[in-house]
Design an enzyme around this catalytic site. Structure first.
Site, PDB file in Angstrom:
ATOM      1  N   ASP A 137      35.693  44.795  35.735  1.00  0.00           N
ATOM      2  CA  ASP A 137      36.472  44.179  34.657  1.00  0.00           C
ATOM      3  C   ASP A 137      37.664  43.366  35.151  1.00  0.00           C
ATOM      4  O   ASP A 137      38.247  42.592  34.400  1.00  0.00           O
ATOM      5  CB  ASP A 137      36.918  45.229  33.631  1.00  0.00           C
ATOM      6  CG  ASP A 137      37.824  46.310  34.194  1.00  0.00           C
ATOM      7  OD1 ASP A 137      37.999  46.386  35.424  1.00  0.00           O
ATOM      8  OD2 ASP A 137      38.365  47.098  33.391  1.00  0.00           O
ATOM      9  N   HIS A 138      38.054  43.520  36.417  1.00  0.00           N
ATOM     10  CA  HIS A 138      39.082  42.702  37.071  1.00  0.00           C
ATOM     11  C   HIS A 138      39.171  43.179  38.509  1.00  0.00           C
ATOM     12  O   HIS A 138      38.368  44.000  38.954  1.00  0.00           O
ATOM     13  CB  HIS A 138      40.446  42.793  36.361  1.00  0.00           C
ATOM     14  CG  HIS A 138      40.943  44.182  36.151  1.00  0.00           C
ATOM     15  ND1 HIS A 138      41.477  44.943  37.163  1.00  0.00           N
ATOM     16  CD2 HIS A 138      40.951  44.965  35.042  1.00  0.00           C
ATOM     17  CE1 HIS A 138      41.797  46.137  36.690  1.00  0.00           C
ATOM     18  NE2 HIS A 138      41.480  46.185  35.398  1.00  0.00           N
ATOM     19  N   CYS A 178      42.771  45.526  32.422  1.00  0.00           N
ATOM     20  CA  CYS A 178      41.560  45.746  31.643  1.00  0.00           C
ATOM     21  C   CYS A 178      41.570  45.238  30.198  1.00  0.00           C
ATOM     22  O   CYS A 178      40.681  44.489  29.797  1.00  0.00           O
ATOM     23  CB  CYS A 178      41.176  47.225  31.668  1.00  0.00           C
ATOM     24  SG  CYS A 178      42.503  48.353  31.287  1.00  0.00           S
ATOM     25  N   GLU A 186      35.265  49.585  36.735  1.00  0.00           N
ATOM     26  CA  GLU A 186      36.669  49.251  36.555  1.00  0.00           C
ATOM     27  C   GLU A 186      37.362  49.046  37.891  1.00  0.00           C
ATOM     28  O   GLU A 186      37.127  49.761  38.870  1.00  0.00           O
ATOM     29  CB  GLU A 186      37.368  50.386  35.788  1.00  0.00           C
ATOM     30  CG  GLU A 186      36.716  50.650  34.431  1.00  0.00           C
ATOM     31  CD  GLU A 186      37.698  51.198  33.417  1.00  0.00           C
ATOM     32  OE1 GLU A 186      38.814  50.691  33.326  1.00  0.00           O
ATOM     33  OE2 GLU A 186      37.316  52.145  32.714  1.00  0.00           O
ATOM     34  N   ASP A 187      38.212  48.037  37.916  1.00  0.00           N
ATOM     35  CA  ASP A 187      39.222  47.888  38.970  1.00  0.00           C
ATOM     36  C   ASP A 187      38.673  47.739  40.384  1.00  0.00           C
ATOM     37  O   ASP A 187      39.158  48.405  41.310  1.00  0.00           O
ATOM     38  CB  ASP A 187      40.164  49.111  38.952  1.00  0.00           C
ATOM     39  CG  ASP A 187      40.892  49.328  37.644  1.00  0.00           C
ATOM     40  OD1 ASP A 187      40.518  48.711  36.645  1.00  0.00           O
ATOM     41  OD2 ASP A 187      41.844  50.124  37.629  1.00  0.00           O
TER      42      ASP A 187
END
Length: 566
Positions: free
Chosen positions: A277-278, A86, A47-48
């Site tokens: 995810d980003h 997300c 994530e992130d």
């Protein structure tokens, strides 16, 4: 070391060797007679994070595991999320569709973040859309033909596991996964079945910066290079170092998963994906529509290190992930998918030339921003230039550096580039030369030398919005009431049985519903993921057996169960 550029005409399907027949879930595609082996496929997602990894040239990063994975595989330098946050991003990953097309573009819709949905949606959230409509929690009702792509994998014989985050903006349907919880693992699959397994690593999430801020740092705060939109400041550096430390810890977790794959003798029988995810979790990263919010790391390792050391500069969007995995599994993507396969036997004939992004409600603040990017330029259109660029999002205010930036702004101690984040209004259009201006700080929109490029990019964005049916124009409160009439979640119809000779067909009257079933001897179904199979064809029962069935359309409440005994 990494000087080999993948040519657009390179045939990725060469590594797929004999085994099973290719088949298609597209309405206008025919099954092919060629035979391929179904590879195991593993996704390790985090994530992130932006490409702040050693393999991308970031000297401050301590990521030996991912760096080695990249050395043994393919490094993608132009991979992008569809949204810089997300839940909307994940909705595009699981469907192969743009969030603005699905109606999943506002962050966030409800509480369906992991596992089986509890079906609890608060009608009072305090969120009011720009037209004055109240916005409750909801599970997005997406177009009836759209499925989680893993349902097609399951029908093709794959054992699909997700550990454990979903966060699709709708409750994950029972038909999406064989397992969907913290114990989900390829090791639980029946013998001989290929697997598609997803492991979602949370330690690099934005929230971990404040939750772990008192932990020992793995990175010297002086080591990271500050982007020009951050001031030289000890608090800023502390949060950056914490972010890098969390990435380092995440790298270790990747190593643990890969070690399990090695222990099982599967490393060279599995295609391994790693991606985020980003973009990164710091201000002007997460939630932004610039490269800092949408550009992500992506590495793919093939069995026996095929294509080792390759750098792929083709553009990849998250809408491409679903059709690509289906392609690798020998399954053609359904016609409704908006992405294109970039690997496997169904690889698109031509590579992607543009990336499209969106930004709408972020937590309690609304906006509508769209973007189109090619390898040279990023064009951004702000549909509400009168609204502030900076959103004082409560969740983000838990970052020490966010509060520090606000303090420095109030004192007048930020320079021109650092103050851009706090603009009280936005230009209607923005244009950036991403090669000359990698941080997108110099807006060229008013430069007459770039008018032709502006016009070209603007037309492309307009065509795309019309093609995907951009739902961002619909106030969210109205959109929810279209999905949930009277703000009541629609319910999937109870499935019915039809006896055909010695077998039973299962039907559901709800358009677009999928059906799951299980067979028991005692007439008592088990309400866990692994006991429900995706219905495909009439089912034969032995004397005394019970056939249980439930139906679900995405966004609807799951039907009540029906059963029949032979």
């Amino acid at each position: 070391m990494r000087n080999q550029l993948i040519k657009n005409t390179y045939h990725w399907s060469l590594f797929l060797l004999g085994g099973i027949a290719l088949h298609s879930c597209g309405a206008n595609q025919n099954s092919q007679e060629k035979h391929y082996e179904q590879p195991n496929i593993l996704w390790i997602t985090c994530e992130d994070i932006s490409p702040n990894l050693g393999c991308y040239g970031d000297s401050a990063a301590k990521t030996p595991v991912i760096d080695q994975l990249a050395a043994e595989g393919v490094l993608f330098t132009n991979a992008f999320a569809t949204v810089g946050v997300c839940a909307p991003s994940r909705s595009s990953i699981i469907t192969g569709m743009y969030p603005v097309s699905l109606g999943t573009h506002n962050m966030r819709t409800g509480k369906d973040i992991t596992g089986i949905s509890k079906g609890n949606y608060n009608k009072e959230t305090g969120i009011v859309d720009p037209k004055g409509n109240s916005v409750p929690q909801y599970s997005a009702v997406i177009p009836s033909q759209v499925k989680c792509f893993t349902e097609y994998l399951r029908k093709a014989g794959y054992y699909c596991t997700n550990n454990a985050k979903t966060d699709y903006q709708f409750a994950a349907p029972i038909t999406a996964w064989d397992e969907n919880d913290t114990q989900a693992h390829w090791r639980n699959r029946p013998k001989g079945k290929p697997f598609f397994s997803v492991f979602n690593l949370n330690v690099s999430h934005e929230s971990q910066i404040w939750k772990k801020k008192n932990d020992s740092l793995r990175i010297d705060p002086k080591a990271p290079t500050l982007p020009p939109y951050f001031p030289e400041d000890s608090i800023v550096r502390k949060d950056m170092a914490c972010n890098y430390s969390n990435i380092s810890e995440m790298d270790q977790q990747v190593g643990e998963i890969l070690q399990q794959l090695k222990e099982d003798g599967l490393l060279d029988k599995t295609i391994v994906f790693f991606y985020s995810d980003h973009g990164g979790p710091l201000p002007r990263g997460k939630r932004a529509i610039y490269d800092s919010g949408l550009k992500v790391p992506m590495v793919i390792r093939f069995p026996k290190q095929k294509h080792r050391g390759v750098v792929n500069r083709e553009m990849v969007s998250f809408v491409d992930l679903a059709p690509t995995v289906l392609s690798l599994a020998g399954v053609g993507a359904p016609d409704y998918m908006q992405g294109q396969a970039f690997l496997g036997p169904y690889k698109a004939k031509e590579p992607r030339t543009e990336i499209y992004g969106s930004k709408d409600r972020m937590d309690e603040f609304y906006d509508m921003v769209r973007s189109v990017r090619d390898t040279q330029y990023l064009y951004v259109k702000n549909f509400h230039p009168e609204w502030s660029y900076y959103k004082d999002i409560k969740y983000r205010r838990q970052l020490d550096m966010m509060n520090r930036l606000l303090d420095l702004k109030a004192k007048g101690e930020l320079n021109k580039e650092q103050k851009l984040f706090f603009r009280t209004s936005k230009p209607t259009e923005e244009l950036y030369d991403v090669k000359a201006d990698p941080f997108q700080l110099n807006n060229l929109a008013q430069d007459p030398n770039y008018k032709a490029i502006m016009d070209k990019m603007s037309v492309k964005l307009d065509i795309w919005q019309k093609a995907v049916g951009d739902k961002g124009y619909i106030p969210e409160g109205e959109l929810v009431r279209q999905m949930w009439p009277n703000l009541d979640q629609p319910v999937t119809a109870k499935p019915t049985f039809e006896k055909l000779g010695d077998a039973y067909e299962i039907h559901c009257a709800t358009k677009g519903a999928s059906v799951a079933y299980q067979i028991t001897r005692d007439g008592k179904s088990k309400n866990t993921w692994k006991h429900w199979q995706v219905y495909q064809k009439p089912i034969q029962l032995k004397a005394g057996e019970y056939l249980h069935a439930v139906a679900i359309r995405i966004g609807y409440k799951q039907s009540v169960e029906n059963k029949i005994r032979k």
